[in-house]
Design an enzyme around this catalytic site. Structure first.
Site, mmCIF file in Angstrom:
data_model
loop_
_atom_site.group_PDB
_atom_site.id
_atom_site.type_symbol
_atom_site.label_atom_id
_atom_site.label_comp_id
_atom_site.label_asym_id
_atom_site.label_seq_id
_atom_site.Cartn_x
_atom_site.Cartn_y
_atom_site.Cartn_z
ATOM 1 C CG ASP A 1 -87.126 -3.398 73.298
ATOM 2 O OD1 ASP A 1 -86.601 -3.432 72.187
ATOM 3 O OD2 ASP A 1 -88.227 -3.157 73.325
ATOM 4 C CG ASP B 1 -84.879 0.722 89.451
ATOM 5 O OD1 ASP B 1 -83.901 -0.350 89.466
ATOM 6 O OD2 ASP B 1 -85.480 0.847 90.486
ATOM 7 C CE1 TYR C 1 -89.582 -7.447 74.637
ATOM 8 C CE2 TYR C 1 -90.011 -7.884 72.196
ATOM 9 C CZ TYR C 1 -89.573 -7.287 73.264
ATOM 10 O OH TYR C 1 -89.095 -5.873 73.139
HETATM 11 C C1 IPM Z 1 -86.049 -4.426 68.447
HETATM 12 C C2 IPM Z 1 -87.476 -4.135 68.199
HETATM 13 C C3 IPM Z 1 -88.453 -5.464 68.380
HETATM 14 C C4 IPM Z 1 -88.304 -5.860 69.624
HETATM 15 C C5 IPM Z 1 -89.734 -5.011 67.878
HETATM 16 C C6 IPM Z 1 -89.795 -4.482 66.528
HETATM 17 C C7 IPM Z 1 -90.572 -6.267 68.037
HETATM 18 O O1 IPM Z 1 -87.892 -2.928 68.918
HETATM 19 O O2 IPM Z 1 -85.610 -5.275 67.809
HETATM 20 O O3 IPM Z 1 -85.458 -3.889 69.496
HETATM 21 O O4 IPM Z 1 -89.046 -5.229 70.509
HETATM 22 O O5 IPM Z 1 -87.615 -6.757 69.835
HETATM 23 MN MN MN Z 2 -86.222 -2.385 70.449
#
Ligand code: IPM
Ligand code: MN
Length: 372
Positions: free
Chosen positions: A245, A221, A142
């Site tokens: 995520d 996975d 990220y």
């Molecule tokens: C989450 C969301 C966020 C992320 C997005 C909105 C950037 O999906 O909080 O899980 O990917 O972290």
């Molecule tokens: Mn998310």
């Protein structure tokens, strides 16, 4: 207790679900004699519209000067369909997490008995599931270096982790396991990724400080498969940013709706509480968004300040609403007219009158009365 809470409702259904969480917090303040103040600030697409910036300086200032942050949701389709947009709502949330050092995102996943039939998964597989996901939130792919070639045909995102970034969240995960079922599962892709091999090495070292906690490893996975084959095997899941995520959205299926999953994002100094769902723009303003994830995020906020009795009262109110089918459509097959607002009203009423046997539950979802 006095608490100054920053409220960042954000986009889509963010404002309507956050309103219900605030109603619950105000009811708690009244019941337990606390003083909670709320300071609103814009973030996301709405902040871009107002200021050109998804995280205006003033919003960050508000967050840095309050005790905790309640976050709604972020995202707007007008940006999703435009890959060339330089400014995007999600940047607001990511910058917020990074600027406030919110490195650990804690996502509890459980199967509520009252909702067991709402999940597409088989009852005997999910009944009793109780998982706490520790997702690293300020590192990895990220936040690594991004690159797009001049001709626009090659792109990359770097996934980078340092020992320190892994250690600090690992300690939190092991500590959490000590007051749960004493098991941590590290989810990684150590058969392929160098960054995952560092995670395994560092987490194995950290584990030596927690002899009463069993450490287990799963490739991501396989973990994705295990999550729906046998979710009860998990206690605390520890994982990097993107795996966390993905796996947490998958895990939400166990609860029956993503609209139920709350989260806490904590660092050494600040803490933010946010539902895991997105901005669900199609539902905006329709009164169909499930406010429970936001309300349960408010309960996590109270827990953070050791207000456990208060937090539990919110959870009891939520469970009561589930039991009585005072819930939004995503989890309600009995009544199709229970709005976001009505769920919030019920939870507020229940907090204010938990022992009131005169609560007219059946009329509540018909909107005829709340208390008689
Ligand atoms: C989450 C969301 C966020 C992320 C997005 C909105 C950037 O999906 O909080 O899980 O990917 O972290
Ligand atoms: Mn998310």
């Amino acid at each position: 207790m006095r608490l100054n809470i920053a409220v960042l409702p954000g986009d889509g259904i963010g404002p309507e679900v956050t309103n219900q969480a605030i109603k619950a917090l105000k009811a708690i303040a009244m019941e337990f004699d606390h003083t909670f103040t709320f300071t609103y600030a814009p973030v996301g697409a709405i902040a871009i519209d107002q200021t050109g910036n998804p995280l205006p300086e003033e919003t960050l200032d508000v967050c840095e000067t309050t005790d905790a942050i309640l976050f709604g949701a972020i995202g707007d389709p007008k940006y999703d369909n435009d890959p060339s947009a330089k400014v995007r709502p999600e940047q607001g949330l990511l910058r917020l997490r990074k600027s406030l050092g919110l490195y650990a995102n804690i996502r509890p996943v459980k199967a509520y008995d009252t909702l067991i039939d709402k999940s597409p998964l088989k009852k005997h597989i999910i009944k009793g599931t109780d998982i706490s996901i520790y997702r690293e939130l300020t590192g990895g792919i990220y936040f690594g270096k991004k690159h797009l070639s001049d001709d626009g045909n090659v792109a990359s995102d770097l996934c980078e982790y340092s020992r320190e970034e892994i250690e600090r969240i690992a300690h939190l995960a092991f500590k959490a396991a000590q007051s749960r079922k004493h098991k941590v599962t590290l989810v990684d892709k150590a058969n392929v990724l160098e960054s995952s091999r560092l995670w395994r090495k560092v987490v194995t070292e950290v584990a030596t400080n927690y002899k009463d906690v069993e450490l287990d490893f799963l490739f991501v996975d396989n973990a994705a498969m295990q999550m729906i084959l046998n979710p009860k095997q998990f206690d605390v899941i520890l994982t990097e940013n993107m795996f966390g995520d993905i796996i947490s959205d998958e895990a939400s299926v166990i609860g029956g709706s993503i609209g139920l999953l709350a989260s806490a994002s904590v660092g050494d100094k600040y803490a933010m509480f946010e539902p895991i769902h997105g901005s669900f723009p199609q539902a905006k303003g329709k009164g169909i968004a499930n406010p429970i994830a936001s309300i349960l995020s408010a309960a996590m906020l109270l827990d953070h300040f050791n207000l456990h009795t208060e937090a539990n009262l919110i959870r009891i109110a939520v469970e009561k609403s589930l039991k009585l089918h005072i819930t939004t459509q995503d989890i309600n097959t009995k009544h199709d007219n229970v709005t976001t607002e009505k769920v919030g009203d019920f939870i507020e009423d229940y907090i204010l009158h938990p022992n009131d046997s005169n609560l007219n539950f059946t009329n509540i979802h018909l909107g005829q009365s709340t208390i008689i």
